[in-house]
Write a protein that holds these residues in place. Structure first.
Motif, PDB file in Angstrom:
ATOM      1  N   MET A 171       0.846  -1.202   0.000  1.00 34.33           N
ATOM      2  CA  MET A 171       0.000   0.000   0.000  1.00 34.33           C
ATOM      3  C   MET A 171       0.878   1.246   0.000  1.00 34.33           C
ATOM      4  SD  MET A 171      -2.868   1.298   2.741  1.00 34.33           S
ATOM      5  CE  MET A 171      -4.158   0.245   2.105  1.00 34.33           C
ATOM      6  N   THR A 172       0.546   2.176  -0.865  1.00 37.33           N
ATOM      7  CA  THR A 172       1.307   3.419  -0.936  1.00 37.33           C
ATOM      8  C   THR A 172       0.695   4.450  -0.001  1.00 37.33           C
ATOM      9  OG1 THR A 172      -0.033   4.331  -2.723  1.00 37.33           O
ATOM     10  CG2 THR A 172       1.839   2.918  -3.343  1.00 37.33           C
ATOM     11  N   LEU A 173       1.420   5.546   0.160  1.00 38.79           N
ATOM     12  CA  LEU A 173       0.919   6.633   1.002  1.00 38.79           C
ATOM     13  C   LEU A 173      -0.361   7.222   0.434  1.00 38.79           C
ATOM     14  CD1 LEU A 173       1.329   8.503   3.420  1.00 38.79           C
ATOM     15  CD2 LEU A 173       2.796   9.938   1.978  1.00 38.79           C
ATOM     16  N   GLN A 174      -0.444   7.325  -0.916  1.00 38.71           N
ATOM     17  CA  GLN A 174      -1.648   7.868  -1.527  1.00 38.71           C
ATOM     18  C   GLN A 174      -2.850   6.950  -1.316  1.00 38.71           C
ATOM     19  OE1 GLN A 174      -1.956  10.952  -2.922  1.00 38.71           O
ATOM     20  NE2 GLN A 174      -4.126  10.412  -2.854  1.00 38.71           N
TER      21      GLN A 174
ATOM     22  N   LYS B 237       5.946  -2.425   7.856  1.00 35.89           N
ATOM     23  CA  LYS B 237       7.321  -2.929   7.699  1.00 35.89           C
ATOM     24  C   LYS B 237       7.737  -3.011   6.237  1.00 35.89           C
ATOM     25  CE  LYS B 237       5.877  -7.813   7.875  1.00 35.89           C
ATOM     26  NZ  LYS B 237       4.451  -7.528   8.084  1.00 35.89           N
ATOM     27  N   ASN B 238       6.768  -3.011   5.321  1.00 37.21           N
ATOM     28  CA  ASN B 238       7.071  -3.115   3.901  1.00 37.21           C
ATOM     29  C   ASN B 238       7.200  -1.760   3.219  1.00 37.21           C
ATOM     30  OD1 ASN B 238       6.919  -5.953   4.086  1.00 37.21           O
ATOM     31  ND2 ASN B 238       4.690  -5.896   3.812  1.00 37.21           N
TER      32      ASN B 238
ATOM     33  N   MET C 232       6.270   9.471   7.321  1.00 35.54           N
ATOM     34  CA  MET C 232       5.014  10.099   6.929  1.00 35.54           C
ATOM     35  C   MET C 232       3.879   9.079   6.921  1.00 35.54           C
ATOM     36  SD  MET C 232       3.364  12.748   6.184  1.00 35.54           S
ATOM     37  CE  MET C 232       4.731  13.891   6.007  1.00 35.54           C
ATOM     38  N   PHE C 233       4.176   7.849   6.523  1.00 34.85           N
ATOM     39  CA  PHE C 233       3.166   6.793   6.505  1.00 34.85           C
ATOM     40  C   PHE C 233       2.644   6.526   7.919  1.00 34.85           C
ATOM     41  CE2 PHE C 233       1.381   2.598   6.086  1.00 34.85           C
ATOM     42  CZ  PHE C 233       0.890   2.557   4.795  1.00 34.85           C
ATOM     43  N   GLY C 234       3.573   6.408   8.885  1.00 39.08           N
ATOM     44  CA  GLY C 234       3.160   6.156  10.263  1.00 39.08           C
ATOM     45  C   GLY C 234       2.348   7.303  10.839  1.00 39.08           C
TER      46      GLY C 234
END
Length: 337
Positions: free
Chosen positions: A1-4, A48-49, A57-59
């Motif tokens: 999964m990407t940030l978008q 983790k991936n 930024m994801f977290g």
């Protein structure tokens, strides 16, 4: 999964929560995204991936997602509750109300009010003063010598500017006499502070009630009559009172005052240590040096003073064995009063 992808999922979840028509639909949104097996926990497992560059930024986006959705659901639930909207059903007007029990006054407050009312029937008025006092008001004006143990830092809370937390409410008497001419008839309930190690019978912060009566021809007999009346009103008509010689710096002569034990009626029991008597307060005739400090003419007026600990009386009347119970705010204990 990407940030978008995560950002798009967040927008969709918030929109679902906003458009939920009832509590049942809103609960479905919560389960879909926030439950233990919902989408957000699964996203967290994918953290983790994520590439090292996107991971911070994801977290942060995941945490914001979780907090915003939980707040949106909470707000929507409150709206449903206010409008009477439950799981597809309206508010049942025939349902009995859920009444909360009324609070009550703290036992220390109850005893303070009780003592105050008794002395008010004798013409005493209530005077108040600050908890932070000067050394002069707390010690010097009360004829306390410079080498008295109570002045030591191990017994008294001193402040950086030289003032202190009052050890008793007697400074109120000093302040009142400096502002009022005789006759004076006051009581002064309030908090006091001493460097005591807390245990079953001691506390660094406690309450006292002190009294003062100054006029022409006031005698020890007036003191005995006043305290005898107080004893009967507080403990009952059959209580007896005795006066024992004692010493206080600000009264001469001074006495300790005992009441017959209210548990055994003076016969002797565990509460009174088999003596039949319980020490209640200290009292005496105001020392002429105190009058001189406040500008009274001791050749024209005399007076008596007394003081008692409110916690001690509360514990005696209610059978409380540990003073700390009065300060722990345990509802199970306080609800008894």
């Amino acid at each position: 999964m990407t940030l978008q992808d995560l950002i798009d999922m967040k927008a969709a979840a918030l929109e679902k929560a906003r458009n939920a028509e009832n509590a049942e639909a809103l609960e479905g949104v919560r389960i879909e995204y926030l439950a233990r097996k919902g989408l957000l926990p699964k996203v967290m497992q994918e953290l983790k991936n994520v590439s090292p560059e996107e991971k911070p930024m994801f977290g942060k986006t995941v945490n914001d997602f979780k907090n915003e959705l939980a707040e949106r659901i909470k707000t929507k639930q409150a709206e449903f509750a206010a409008s009477g909207t439950s799981a597809g059903a309206g508010f049942d007007l025939t349902q009995p109300g859920q009444w909360q029990g009324l609070g009550t006054r703290h036992p220390i407050t109850q005893i303070t009010d009780r003592i105050t009312r008794i002395f008010q029937t004798l013409g005493f008025t209530v005077a108040d003063g600050p908890d932070i006092e000067t050394v002069w008001n707390n010690f010097d004006a009360l004829n306390t010598p410079a080498d008295h143990p109570s002045r030591d830092e191990q017994d008294t809370f001193y402040l950086n500017n030289g003032d202190l937390m009052r050890c008793h409410t007697s400074p109120v008497q000093v302040r009142y006499m400096m502002e009022h001419k005789p006759p004076v008839r006051i009581i002064s309930p309030g908090r006091c502070y001493r460097r005591d190690t807390p245990d079953a019978t001691h506390s660094a912060n406690f309450h006292q009630v002190e009294g003062l009566y100054v006029d022409e021809n006031v005698s020890l007999a007036d003191l005995k009559g006043t305290l005898s009346y107080f004893a009967r009103e507080l403990m009952g008509p059959n209580v007896k009172i005795r006066f024992r010689p004692h010493f206080f710096p600000f009264t001469e002569p001074s006495v300790e005052v005992d009441f017959t034990c209210h548990v055994c009626n003076g016969k002797g029991c565990r509460v009174c240590k088999n003596s039949g008597w319980i020490e209640i307060l200290g009292a005496g005739m105001v020392d002429p040096n105190v009058f001189q400090s406040v500008g009274y003419d001791s050749s024209k007026v005399t007076g008596f003073a007394f003081g008692m600990g409110i916690e001690r009386i509360t514990m005696i009347l209610y059978g409380i064995h540990d003073i700390r119970n009065l300060y722990e705010n345990d509802v199970r204990f306080l609800s008894q009063f």
